[in-house]
Design an enzyme around this catalytic site. Structure first.
Site, PDB file in Angstrom:
ATOM      1  N   HIS A  53       0.706  -1.164  -0.248  1.00 42.98           N
ATOM      2  CA  HIS A  53       0.201   0.001  -0.080  1.00 42.98           C
ATOM      3  C   HIS A  53       0.906   1.252   0.174  1.00 42.98           C
ATOM      4  O   HIS A  53       2.104   1.235   0.606  1.00 42.98           O
ATOM      5  CB  HIS A  53      -0.893   0.077   1.136  1.00 42.98           C
ATOM      6  CG  HIS A  53      -1.917  -1.058   1.171  1.00 42.98           C
ATOM      7  ND1 HIS A  53      -3.211  -0.708   1.739  1.00 42.98           N
ATOM      8  CD2 HIS A  53      -2.076  -2.163   0.795  1.00 42.98           C
ATOM      9  CE1 HIS A  53      -3.887  -1.720   1.609  1.00 42.98           C
ATOM     10  NE2 HIS A  53      -3.496  -2.620   0.955  1.00 42.98           N
ATOM     11  N   GLU A  55       0.706   3.950   1.767  1.00 44.62           N
ATOM     12  CA  GLU A  55       1.075   4.501   3.049  1.00 44.62           C
ATOM     13  C   GLU A  55       2.023   3.608   3.803  1.00 44.62           C
ATOM     14  O   GLU A  55       3.155   4.080   4.267  1.00 44.62           O
ATOM     15  CB  GLU A  55      -0.053   4.307   3.881  1.00 44.62           C
ATOM     16  CG  GLU A  55      -1.407   5.276   3.547  1.00 44.62           C
ATOM     17  CD  GLU A  55      -2.260   4.349   2.838  1.00 44.62           C
ATOM     18  OE1 GLU A  55      -3.589   4.848   2.892  1.00 44.62           O
ATOM     19  OE2 GLU A  55      -2.050   3.568   2.072  1.00 44.62           O
ATOM     20  N   CYS A  83      -6.962   2.151   4.935  1.00 43.04           N
ATOM     21  CA  CYS A  83      -7.652   1.089   5.561  1.00 43.04           C
ATOM     22  C   CYS A  83      -6.959   0.540   6.952  1.00 43.04           C
ATOM     23  O   CYS A  83      -6.289   1.616   7.494  1.00 43.04           O
ATOM     24  CB  CYS A  83      -7.287  -0.296   4.517  1.00 43.04           C
ATOM     25  SG  CYS A  83      -5.486  -0.685   4.695  1.00 43.04           S
ATOM     26  N   CYS A  86      -3.173   0.068   7.288  1.00 44.90           N
ATOM     27  CA  CYS A  86      -2.515   1.165   7.209  1.00 44.90           C
ATOM     28  C   CYS A  86      -2.796   2.414   8.345  1.00 44.90           C
ATOM     29  O   CYS A  86      -1.963   2.779   8.747  1.00 44.90           O
ATOM     30  CB  CYS A  86      -2.798   2.071   5.849  1.00 44.90           C
ATOM     31  SG  CYS A  86      -2.138   1.166   4.492  1.00 44.90           S
TER      32      CYS A  86
END
Length: 161
Positions: A53, A55, A83, A86
């Site tokens: 991801h 992040e 999410c 993260c």
């Protein structure tokens, strides 16, 4: 243009890199003392990795740059609400602030489904700013998913021929 808009534009640049790879266009930058110290964009399909991801990539790079897992004096700019994975990482690395463009009603954990970033039960809470360049980011995400649906529809029609 505000400082938040300036840095969100940089996060959008990262999201466009993901878009170019046919990844969900999510981008992120981390800022310390007025300087971008880390960038990341979504690469889950490209890397075949659930953890890829935007992040998490940016957090990893920021920690390497600062030489510390604590990012207490940093701000993250991200094009889509984090999410649960993260959001957990954001709390764990003790980011001071997160600036979010678009909220994510299906998976967001900075206020949409729940707010992991500001749970009083945790030893750290994160300041949140929402809606910075929301329209631009929402339009990019909508365009991406529209194109994806069209590709899937064309592929299905080709299989039926």
């Amino acid at each position: 243009m505000t400082q938040d808009e300036k840095y969100m534009k940089e996060a959008i640049r990262q999201a466009k890199k993901a878009y170019a790879l046919d990844e969900v266009p999510i981008g992120c930058v981390i800022v310390q003392n007025g300087k971008i110290i880390a960038r990341g964009y979504n690469r889950r399909n490209t890397d075949k990795n659930t953890l890829a991801h935007a992040e998490l990539s940016a957090i990893r790079k920021a920690s390497k740059k600062t030489g510390d897992w604590r990012l207490e004096d940093c701000t993250m700019y991200v094009t889509l609400e984090p999410c649960q994975m993260c959001a957990g990482a954001i709390v764990q690395c003790r980011l001071k602030r997160v600036v979010i463009a678009s909220m994510n009603p299906k998976a967001g954990c900075a206020g949409s489904i729940l707010n992991l970033l500001q749970m009083a039960q945790f030893n750290h809470q994160v300041e949140i700013e929402k809606g910075v360049l929301d329209e631009e980011c929402s339009a990019m995400l909508s365009a991406f998913f529209k194109e994806l649906r069209e590709k899937k529809k064309r592929a299905k029609m080709q299989q039926q021929e």
